[in-house]
Design a protein around this motif. Structure first.
Motif, mmCIF file in Angstrom:
data_model
loop_
_atom_site.group_PDB
_atom_site.id
_atom_site.type_symbol
_atom_site.label_atom_id
_atom_site.label_comp_id
_atom_site.label_asym_id
_atom_site.label_seq_id
_atom_site.Cartn_x
_atom_site.Cartn_y
_atom_site.Cartn_z
ATOM 1 N N TRP A 14 -22.395 -28.201 53.650
ATOM 2 C CA TRP A 14 -22.884 -28.759 54.913
ATOM 3 C C TRP A 14 -24.252 -29.413 54.708
ATOM 4 O O TRP A 14 -24.546 -30.445 55.316
ATOM 5 C CB TRP A 14 -22.954 -27.676 55.985
ATOM 6 N N GLY A 15 -25.067 -28.829 53.829
ATOM 7 C CA GLY A 15 -26.347 -29.448 53.509
ATOM 8 C C GLY A 15 -26.181 -30.788 52.820
ATOM 9 O O GLY A 15 -26.848 -31.771 53.158
ATOM 10 N N GLU A 16 -25.267 -30.853 51.844
ATOM 11 C CA GLU A 16 -25.031 -32.109 51.134
ATOM 12 C C GLU A 16 -24.428 -33.164 52.053
ATOM 13 O O GLU A 16 -24.751 -34.348 51.955
ATOM 14 C CB GLU A 16 -24.104 -31.882 49.934
ATOM 15 N N ARG A 17 -23.575 -32.729 52.962
ATOM 16 C CA ARG A 17 -22.951 -33.659 53.888
ATOM 17 C C ARG A 17 -23.954 -34.157 54.946
ATOM 18 O O ARG A 17 -23.897 -35.301 55.402
ATOM 19 C CB ARG A 17 -21.768 -32.971 54.562
ATOM 20 N N SER A 18 -24.889 -33.303 55.305
ATOM 21 C CA SER A 18 -25.853 -33.661 56.351
ATOM 22 C C SER A 18 -27.031 -34.463 55.803
ATOM 23 O O SER A 18 -27.506 -35.404 56.456
ATOM 24 C CB SER A 18 -26.377 -32.386 57.039
ATOM 25 N N PHE A 19 -27.513 -34.088 54.608
ATOM 26 C CA PHE A 19 -28.755 -34.689 54.115
ATOM 27 C C PHE A 19 -28.734 -35.064 52.633
ATOM 28 O O PHE A 19 -29.727 -35.572 52.123
ATOM 29 C CB PHE A 19 -29.919 -33.704 54.325
ATOM 30 N N GLY A 20 -27.633 -34.801 51.928
ATOM 31 C CA GLY A 20 -27.666 -34.949 50.480
ATOM 32 C C GLY A 20 -26.730 -35.995 49.916
ATOM 33 O O GLY A 20 -26.523 -37.070 50.505
ATOM 34 N N ALA A 21 -26.107 -35.679 48.768
ATOM 35 C CA ALA A 21 -25.321 -36.649 48.011
ATOM 36 C C ALA A 21 -24.078 -37.123 48.755
ATOM 37 O O ALA A 21 -23.554 -38.196 48.454
ATOM 38 C CB ALA A 21 -24.908 -36.027 46.669
ATOM 39 N N ALA A 22 -23.587 -36.342 49.709
ATOM 40 C CA ALA A 22 -22.380 -36.708 50.452
ATOM 41 C C ALA A 22 -22.700 -37.061 51.900
ATOM 42 O O ALA A 22 -21.818 -36.984 52.766
ATOM 43 C CB ALA A 22 -21.365 -35.571 50.411
ATOM 44 N N ARG A 23 -23.923 -37.467 52.149
ATOM 45 C CA ARG A 23 -24.355 -37.710 53.531
ATOM 46 C C ARG A 23 -23.433 -38.697 54.247
ATOM 47 O O ARG A 23 -23.145 -39.781 53.754
ATOM 48 C CB ARG A 23 -25.785 -38.250 53.540
ATOM 49 N N GLY A 24 -22.969 -38.268 55.408
ATOM 50 C CA GLY A 24 -22.144 -39.121 56.250
ATOM 51 C C GLY A 24 -20.660 -39.067 55.964
ATOM 52 O O GLY A 24 -19.864 -39.594 56.740
ATOM 53 N N SER A 25 -20.239 -38.412 54.870
ATOM 54 C CA SER A 25 -18.814 -38.353 54.545
ATOM 55 C C SER A 25 -18.143 -37.220 55.313
ATOM 56 O O SER A 25 -18.696 -36.134 55.459
ATOM 57 C CB SER A 25 -18.614 -38.138 53.043
ATOM 58 N N ASP A 26 -16.926 -37.477 55.779
ATOM 59 C CA ASP A 26 -16.165 -36.462 56.506
ATOM 60 C C ASP A 26 -15.154 -35.751 55.621
ATOM 61 O O ASP A 26 -14.409 -34.882 56.085
ATOM 62 C CB ASP A 26 -15.438 -37.092 57.694
ATOM 63 N N HIS A 27 -15.121 -36.110 54.304
ATOM 64 C CA HIS A 27 -14.171 -35.496 53.375
ATOM 65 C C HIS A 27 -14.920 -35.181 52.081
ATOM 66 O O HIS A 27 -15.027 -36.027 51.190
ATOM 67 C CB HIS A 27 -12.985 -36.422 53.115
ATOM 68 N N VAL A 28 -15.430 -33.954 51.996
ATOM 69 C CA VAL A 28 -16.327 -33.577 50.901
ATOM 70 C C VAL A 28 -15.853 -32.279 50.262
ATOM 71 O O VAL A 28 -15.464 -31.333 50.959
ATOM 72 C CB VAL A 28 -17.779 -33.373 51.408
ATOM 73 N N ALA A 29 -15.897 -32.234 48.943
ATOM 74 C CA ALA A 29 -15.704 -30.984 48.202
ATOM 75 C C ALA A 29 -16.998 -30.695 47.448
ATOM 76 O O ALA A 29 -17.563 -31.594 46.812
ATOM 77 C CB ALA A 29 -14.539 -31.093 47.228
#
Length: 258
Positions: free
Chosen positions: A56-71
């Motif tokens: 959730w941190g990476e999706r919110s502020f990190g390498a996966a920011r903005g993606s809705d499909h992250v592993a």
């Protein structure tokens, strides 16, 4: 003003109650984490699995920011994982979902702390790297792994990584083998979740190319065989803070209602 507390905890987490239901690699004196913290701080407390918090941190502020499909896969002593599917955290029915490290890659393999045999964690993590190095060293006593560790019994993944960076053949063989196993695990992720991006983190990732090269090669080989579209494989941009940032973000969303 502190409005809420977020906690990322290792193990299977019941996010509704904020409690640990099972932890293969750690013992909690009090598994009722949310209640224990709330009783001391007097503000809302949100508890989730540490890898869930990190993704959730990476999706919110990190390498996966903005993606809705992250592993997100963290490779340290063990292997943890977290998944965002269609913009939502994947937890499973009882909070024990998304545990890549405890998927079985060799039913006859070594026993894992979770109670099963042959889990990916026993091959592609720090535990697995140290074990494979110890098994190799009786026939490779000239390896610099032994010089770093002092004895076969004391060998750690860090010793193997240090030796590999000195181009020690045995160390590089161990890391390559571990990397291939992790690549197999990531291929399984591709088959099940079809993520846009896979983010890697953890202390073992710092071993660098002797480990990451075989990870990428195996993932590419297996996904190319299926004619899958390429997916982005990235390394964390938040480092060890990913779980802290993600836990805080989950707590903020809880107290703010967003």
């Amino acid at each position: 003003t502190v409005e809420g507390i977020g906690v990322g905890a290792a193990g299977f987490i019941d996010a509704d109650s904020g409690s640990v239901t099972f932890a293969p690699n750690i013992v909690y004196d009090d598994p009722q984490i949310a209640d224990a913290v709330r009783s001391r701080v007097g503000v809302p407390v949100v508890v989730d699995n540490d890898a869930n918090a990190a993704v959730w941190g990476e999706r919110s502020f990190g390498a996966a920011r903005g993606s809705d499909h992250v592993a997100y896969v963290t490779v340290g002593t063990g292997i943890g994982s977290g998944f965002v599917v269609q913009g939502r955290l994947l937890r499973g029915f009882s909070g024990a979902g998304a545990e890549l490290g405890h998927t079985i890659v060799d039913p006859a393999g070594p026993r894992c702390g979770c109670g099963l045999r042959g889990c990916l964690e026993q091959f592609g993590s720090g535990i697995g790297i140290a074990r494979m190095a110890r098994e190799l060293l009786p026939d490779a006593r000239d390896s610099s792994i032994l010089a770093f560790a002092g004895s076969i019994e004391a060998v750690s993944a860090e010793d193997v990584a240090r030796a590999a960076h000195q181009y020690d053949e045995s160390a590089r063989r161990v890391l390559a083998n571990a990397g291939r196993y992790l690549g197999i695990g990531l291929s399984n992720i591709a088959n099940i979740f079809d993520p846009e991006v896979i983010v890697l983190s953890g202390s073992v990732i710092r071993a660098g190319e002797p480990f990451l090269g075989p990870v990428r090669d195996e993932l590419f080989r297996l996904t190319a065989a299926q004619r899958r579209r390429p997916m982005r494989l990235d390394v964390t941009s938040l480092g060890g803070d990913a779980g802290i940032v993600g836990a805080a973000a989950l707590a903020w969303e809880e107290v703010s209602g967003s």
